[in-house]
Design a protein around this motif. Structure first.
Motif, PDB file in Angstrom:
ATOM      1  N   LYS A  96       0.562  -1.055  -0.375  1.00 58.91           N
ATOM      2  CA  LYS A  96       0.087   0.213  -0.035  1.00 58.91           C
ATOM      3  C   LYS A  96       0.963   0.966   0.371  1.00 58.91           C
ATOM      4  O   LYS A  96       0.308   2.642  -0.401  1.00 58.91           O
ATOM      5  N   LYS A  97       2.173   1.164   0.570  1.00 55.99           N
ATOM      6  CA  LYS A  97       3.039   2.087   0.294  1.00 55.99           C
ATOM      7  C   LYS A  97       3.925   2.761  -0.653  1.00 55.99           C
ATOM      8  O   LYS A  97       4.922   3.396  -1.039  1.00 55.99           O
ATOM      9  N   TYR A  98       3.793   1.198  -1.432  1.00 58.76           N
ATOM     10  CA  TYR A  98       4.641   1.412  -2.767  1.00 58.76           C
ATOM     11  C   TYR A  98       4.534   2.009  -4.112  1.00 58.76           C
ATOM     12  O   TYR A  98       3.343   2.162  -4.766  1.00 58.76           O
ATOM     13  N   GLU A  99       5.639   2.862  -4.441  1.00 50.79           N
ATOM     14  CA  GLU A  99       5.212   4.028  -5.264  1.00 50.79           C
ATOM     15  C   GLU A  99       5.711   3.940  -6.477  1.00 50.79           C
ATOM     16  O   GLU A  99       6.243   4.910  -7.494  1.00 50.79           O
ATOM     17  N   GLY A 100       6.315   2.976  -6.751  1.00 51.96           N
ATOM     18  CA  GLY A 100       7.343   2.671  -7.710  1.00 51.96           C
ATOM     19  C   GLY A 100       6.777   1.458  -8.318  1.00 51.96           C
ATOM     20  O   GLY A 100       5.944   1.972  -9.163  1.00 51.96           O
ATOM     21  N   GLU A 101       7.617   0.829  -9.576  1.00 47.60           N
ATOM     22  CA  GLU A 101       6.927   0.383 -10.829  1.00 47.60           C
ATOM     23  C   GLU A 101       6.861  -1.019 -10.206  1.00 47.60           C
ATOM     24  O   GLU A 101       8.010  -1.732  -9.679  1.00 47.60           O
ATOM     25  N   ILE A 102       5.998  -1.107 -10.717  1.00 47.35           N
ATOM     26  CA  ILE A 102       5.544  -3.549 -11.006  1.00 47.35           C
ATOM     27  C   ILE A 102       6.035  -3.649 -12.788  1.00 47.35           C
ATOM     28  O   ILE A 102       5.093  -2.860 -13.078  1.00 47.35           O
ATOM     29  N   THR A 103       6.529  -4.149 -13.135  1.00 46.88           N
ATOM     30  CA  THR A 103       6.989  -4.665 -13.799  1.00 46.88           C
ATOM     31  C   THR A 103       6.791  -5.679 -14.527  1.00 46.88           C
ATOM     32  O   THR A 103       8.045  -6.734 -14.063  1.00 46.88           O
ATOM     33  N   ILE A 104       6.327  -6.363 -15.737  1.00 48.32           N
ATOM     34  CA  ILE A 104       5.965  -8.315 -15.876  1.00 48.32           C
ATOM     35  C   ILE A 104       6.278  -7.984 -17.259  1.00 48.32           C
ATOM     36  O   ILE A 104       5.481  -7.340 -18.001  1.00 48.32           O
ATOM     37  N   HIS A 105       7.124  -8.820 -17.953  1.00 48.93           N
ATOM     38  CA  HIS A 105       6.602  -9.556 -19.416  1.00 48.93           C
ATOM     39  C   HIS A 105       5.456 -10.540 -19.691  1.00 48.93           C
ATOM     40  O   HIS A 105       6.520 -11.173 -18.881  1.00 48.93           O
ATOM     41  N   ILE A 106       4.715 -11.067 -20.004  1.00 50.57           N
ATOM     42  CA  ILE A 106       4.368 -12.400 -20.448  1.00 50.57           C
ATOM     43  C   ILE A 106       4.177 -12.941 -21.999  1.00 50.57           C
ATOM     44  O   ILE A 106       4.258 -12.070 -22.584  1.00 50.57           O
ATOM     45  N   ASN A 107       4.022 -14.044 -22.038  1.00 51.14           N
ATOM     46  CA  ASN A 107       4.293 -14.459 -22.912  1.00 51.14           C
ATOM     47  C   ASN A 107       2.790 -14.156 -23.650  1.00 51.14           C
ATOM     48  O   ASN A 107       1.382 -14.144 -23.338  1.00 51.14           O
ATOM     49  N   PRO A 108       2.668 -13.239 -25.143  1.00 48.92           N
ATOM     50  CA  PRO A 108       1.698 -13.044 -25.917  1.00 48.92           C
ATOM     51  C   PRO A 108       0.000 -13.901 -25.532  1.00 48.92           C
ATOM     52  O   PRO A 108      -0.805 -13.398 -25.616  1.00 48.92           O
ATOM     53  N   SER A 109       0.682 -15.532 -25.638  1.00 43.90           N
ATOM     54  CA  SER A 109      -0.259 -16.118 -25.829  1.00 43.90           C
ATOM     55  C   SER A 109      -1.282 -16.369 -24.328  1.00 43.90           C
ATOM     56  O   SER A 109      -1.828 -16.957 -24.056  1.00 43.90           O
ATOM     57  N   LEU A 110      -0.385 -15.968 -23.186  1.00 39.03           N
ATOM     58  CA  LEU A 110      -0.923 -16.261 -21.766  1.00 39.03           C
ATOM     59  C   LEU A 110      -1.635 -15.242 -21.631  1.00 39.03           C
ATOM     60  O   LEU A 110      -1.930 -15.182 -20.070  1.00 39.03           O
ATOM     61  N   CYS A 111      -0.942 -13.634 -22.176  1.00 39.70           N
ATOM     62  CA  CYS A 111      -2.048 -12.389 -21.159  1.00 39.70           C
ATOM     63  C   CYS A 111      -3.183 -12.475 -21.306  1.00 39.70           C
ATOM     64  O   CYS A 111      -3.345 -11.636 -20.113  1.00 39.70           O
ATOM     65  N   HIS A 112      -4.332 -13.323 -21.848  1.00 42.77           N
ATOM     66  CA  HIS A 112      -5.796 -13.348 -21.600  1.00 42.77           C
ATOM     67  C   HIS A 112      -6.120 -14.096 -20.582  1.00 42.77           C
ATOM     68  O   HIS A 112      -6.184 -15.155 -21.373  1.00 42.77           O
ATOM     69  N   PRO A 113      -7.295 -13.939 -19.751  1.00 41.32           N
ATOM     70  CA  PRO A 113      -7.158 -13.124 -19.515  1.00 41.32           C
ATOM     71  C   PRO A 113      -6.097 -13.000 -18.323  1.00 41.32           C
ATOM     72  O   PRO A 113      -6.269 -12.018 -16.652  1.00 41.32           O
ATOM     73  N   LEU A 114      -5.052 -13.246 -17.616  1.00 43.88           N
ATOM     74  CA  LEU A 114      -4.067 -12.840 -16.668  1.00 43.88           C
ATOM     75  C   LEU A 114      -3.788 -11.878 -17.063  1.00 43.88           C
ATOM     76  O   LEU A 114      -3.819 -11.502 -15.826  1.00 43.88           O
ATOM     77  N   SER A 115      -3.347 -11.241 -17.719  1.00 40.16           N
ATOM     78  CA  SER A 115      -3.101  -9.506 -17.494  1.00 40.16           C
ATOM     79  C   SER A 115      -4.115  -8.660 -16.867  1.00 40.16           C
ATOM     80  O   SER A 115      -3.198  -7.697 -16.092  1.00 40.16           O
ATOM     81  N   ILE A 116      -5.398  -8.219 -16.980  1.00 44.59           N
ATOM     82  CA  ILE A 116      -6.092  -8.460 -16.342  1.00 44.59           C
ATOM     83  C   ILE A 116      -6.232  -8.521 -15.223  1.00 44.59           C
ATOM     84  O   ILE A 116      -7.023  -7.140 -13.950  1.00 44.59           O
ATOM     85  N   MET A 117      -6.291  -9.938 -14.654  1.00 41.35           N
ATOM     86  CA  MET A 117      -6.481 -10.056 -13.705  1.00 41.35           C
ATOM     87  C   MET A 117      -5.665  -9.606 -13.186  1.00 41.35           C
ATOM     88  O   MET A 117      -5.339  -8.927 -11.775  1.00 41.35           O
TER      89      MET A 117
END
Length: 342
Positions: A96-117
């Motif tokens: 809750k106090k974190y103000e930085g970046e969360i950076t994740i790379h996903i194989n495009p075939s696994l993006c939906h619905p995982l990315s929006i989750m």
């Protein structure tokens, strides 16, 4: 390094260096850090003087790090973490106090619905963070190792650079996807002849070339010539081709919860016991995997993947894309809107 040299180091320039190593562009670095491009150039000039190295060389693709810069980028994540520990005496990461970046790379075939989750989860748990989710590309593994990407999600086994740790999170089965009114949806038990006689749509990872897909290799091994009519790393384009043709696409069953809402269907296979079912794993840097932040991130991503496993294990479950809000609606069966076989 002499003490006087150490005192001249500006930590802000190290942050610029880290982002430059990821973006390989002073313009994109300036945009990401919300500073002017001259400020990036000034920071780079100072870094070159401090390290006695050009750090980046210009190429046709932009700027590329020198060998010394690659070594520095590999050390930066641990250095920045240790510097942070000097000012924050904590062993538990407070999202809750974190103000930085969360950076994740996903194989495009696994993006939906995982990315929006994941986006919904981070929006609730770390509201002040900036979430960056991009497709896995040919540089992702090196960027994870160097701390430019926090975590990657891809199939396993996968050839990566040394210095990464991985953990298998689920073992989905191999399926084929097609339009809902495709003739094969009315056939009991899809055979290898059915696959060989169908046009193929293949989802690839960006900039990956030189090796054929699992489906192509499988068909050739059994004496069939694959008929690939479309290959792209753009999921929407692949789905569009499936909806307007008799083509089929090899997919992981993780996409099951969204196919109906996309006007697509999964085919049940018969006699494909010898085909390789790739597990899915997350990949992190071995240097930072024990940090409180990364431990939290791995646990959070793991929870969402476990939720996805429950969804794709239920053939009747359709995923509803939640709205980003303080109280997102629960998942139900009102589906809305998928693939990679490498």
């Amino acid at each position: 390094m002499k003490d006087e040299d150490l005192f001249r180091i500006d930590l802000n320039t190290l942050k610029v260096l880290k982002v430059l190593g990821h973006e390989k562009s002073t313009k994109k670095t300036a945009e990401r850090l919300d500073i002017g491009q001259p400020a990036v150039s000034k920071a780079l000039k100072k870094l070159r003087e401090q390290f006695g190295d050009p750090l980046f060389n210009r190429t046709n693709k932009g700027i590329e790090p020198t060998p010394k810069c690659e070594a520095i980028l590999g050390l930066l994540p641990k250095v920045m973490e240790q510097i942070g520990d000097l000012f924050e005496d904590q062993t538990i990461f407070e999202a809750k106090k974190y103000e930085g970046e969360i950076t994740i790379h996903i194989n495009p075939s696994l993006c939906h619905p995982l990315s929006i989750m994941l986006i919904n989860t981070f929006n609730q748990a770390a509201q002040d963070a900036s979430v960056i989710i991009e497709d896995w590309n040919e540089n992702t593994d090196a960027q994870i190792k160097n701390g430019l990407i926090d975590l990657g999600i891809n199939f396993f086994p996968l050839r990566t650079v040394p210095g990464l740790s991985h953990q298998i999170v689920c073992r989905p089965k191999f399926r084929f996807c097609c339009r809902q009114d495709h003739p094969l949806t009315r056939k009991q038990g899809i055979t290898i002849e059915d696959i060989a006689n169908s046009p193929l749509v293949l989802v690839s990872m960006a900039n990956y070339t030189g090796s054929e897909s699992i489906t192509e290799s499988y068909l050739k091994r059994h004496g069939y010539l694959p008929n690939v009519i479309f290959r792209s790393d753009k999921l929407d384009a692949c789905a569009d081709v499936l909806r307007i043709t008799d083509a089929i696409a090899p997919v992981s069953e993780v996409i099951r919860p969204v196919v109906s809402g996309e006007g697509l269907a999964l085919l049940e296979l018969d006699g494909f016991d010898d085909i390789q079912n790739h597990s899915i794993a997350y990949y992190v840097s071995s240097q930072t995997e024990q940090s409180p932040y990364l431990s939290w991130l791995v646990a959070t991503v793991g929870e969402q993947i476990n939720a996805l496993v429950k969804m794709y294990s239920d053939p009747n479950h359709q995923y509803l894309y939640d709205l980003l809000s303080d109280n997102p609606p629960p998942h139900n069966n009102d589906g809305n809107g998928v693939f990679n076989d490498r």
